[in-house]
Design an enzyme around this catalytic site. Sequence first.
Site, PDB file in Angstrom:
ATOM      1  N   PRO A   1      36.826  69.462  36.908  1.00  0.00           N
ATOM      2  CA  PRO A   1      37.301  67.911  36.960  1.00  0.00           C
ATOM      3  C   PRO A   1      36.111  67.521  37.686  1.00  0.00           C
ATOM      4  O   PRO A   1      35.771  66.430  37.316  1.00  0.00           O
ATOM      5  CB  PRO A   1      38.772  67.961  38.055  1.00  0.00           C
ATOM      6  CG  PRO A   1      39.083  69.323  38.738  1.00  0.00           C
ATOM      7  CD  PRO A   1      37.853  70.568  37.927  1.00  0.00           C
TER       8      PRO A   1
ATOM      9  N   GLU B   1      42.166  76.737  42.799  1.00  0.00           N
ATOM     10  CA  GLU B   1      41.603  75.591  43.743  1.00  0.00           C
ATOM     11  C   GLU B   1      40.250  75.484  42.671  1.00  0.00           C
ATOM     12  O   GLU B   1      39.643  74.622  42.937  1.00  0.00           O
ATOM     13  CB  GLU B   1      41.116  75.526  45.101  1.00  0.00           C
ATOM     14  CG  GLU B   1      42.532  75.159  45.565  1.00  0.00           C
ATOM     15  CD  GLU B   1      43.586  74.332  44.982  1.00  0.00           C
ATOM     16  OE1 GLU B   1      44.762  74.388  44.636  1.00  0.00           O
ATOM     17  OE2 GLU B   1      43.255  73.201  45.131  1.00  0.00           O
TER      18      GLU B   1
ATOM     19  N   ARG C   1      32.954  73.530  15.580  1.00  0.00           N
ATOM     20  CA  ARG C   1      33.290  73.033  14.146  1.00  0.00           C
ATOM     21  C   ARG C   1      31.541  72.519  14.185  1.00  0.00           C
ATOM     22  O   ARG C   1      31.557  72.565  12.589  1.00  0.00           O
ATOM     23  CB  ARG C   1      34.804  71.823  14.055  1.00  0.00           C
ATOM     24  CG  ARG C   1      34.046  70.464  15.412  1.00  0.00           C
ATOM     25  CD  ARG C   1      35.300  69.751  14.999  1.00  0.00           C
ATOM     26  NE  ARG C   1      35.396  69.319  14.087  1.00  0.00           N
ATOM     27  CZ  ARG C   1      34.534  67.679  13.626  1.00  0.00           C
ATOM     28  NH1 ARG C   1      33.530  67.275  14.413  1.00  0.00           N
ATOM     29  NH2 ARG C   1      34.336  67.053  12.564  1.00  0.00           N
TER      30      ARG C   1
ATOM     31  N   ASP D   1      31.975  62.081  11.781  1.00  0.00           N
ATOM     32  CA  ASP D   1      33.097  61.801  12.545  1.00  0.00           C
ATOM     33  C   ASP D   1      33.492  60.711  13.808  1.00  0.00           C
ATOM     34  O   ASP D   1      31.719  59.852  13.655  1.00  0.00           O
ATOM     35  CB  ASP D   1      32.276  63.007  13.427  1.00  0.00           C
ATOM     36  CG  ASP D   1      33.368  64.096  12.999  1.00  0.00           C
ATOM     37  OD1 ASP D   1      34.153  64.149  12.948  1.00  0.00           O
ATOM     38  OD2 ASP D   1      32.569  65.385  13.537  1.00  0.00           O
TER      39      ASP D   1
END
Length: 239
Positions: free
Chosen positions: A89, A116, A154, A169
């Site tokens: 994160p 963690e 992709r 896209d």
Amino acid sequence: MRIDVVTIFPDYLRPLELALVGRAASRDLVDIQTHDLRAWTHDVHRTVDDSPYGGGPGMVMRPEPWDAALRDIVARDPSRRPRVVVPTPAGVPFTQSYAAELAEQDWLIFCCGRYEGIDGRVVDAWADDEISIGDYVLAGGEVATLVMVEAVTRLLPGVVGNAESIIDDSFAHGLLEGPVYTRPPVWEGRAVPEILRSGDHAAIARWRREEALRRTRRRRPELLDRIELSDADRAVVAS
Ligand SMILES: Nc1cc(-c2ccc3cc[nH]c3c2)n[nH]1
């Protein structure tokens, strides 16, 4: 491209055997190998975690199994240098252009943390990229790895049948993709925009650009600052 994924939950990566990524692997367009980090532990409990220095909640992933795993995997092909990615994160935001950059690589290794996180010394010693897929906290790196592997795969040559669909896209032009429609022409009293059934391809392309501009202005106005807008584009955005 070769992709290795190291995790304590190998089954979490089973979705990579399905659908677009699974088909790409079966066509040898990508070679994906998943590894159980516990294979590089030696104690009877196959311990991968320990208490955090400095105290605090939860546990931290020990450096030794990660270092042994990465040394082992990298040694399998001494002629190549992998790009090592650690989902976190606290990472750099993952974007379509980041996916395109990773898709240029010959070999990616994804290190899926749990608890963690992974001991910072391993991340310092091995990680080329620390990447976040969004400002929310998951329970581990596996889901983020699924996201990144699909977004990267992709883009590999031959994976998506109609290469044009990648070019159009969302984000490919820096804009959000507008709405798409198929049959029936009227569904529950809602008609498909007439322009899309007109056969006038220039007008259809203009309408799609305008819808993408309007949607981007509404949902992600900050994206408009990053792209070149024509006078016609500006007129749509201002309207
Ligand atoms: N973008 C994003 C990544 C993560 C993530 C990545 C690795 C671990 C390890 C333990 N918790 C984690 C969470 N959450 N959100």
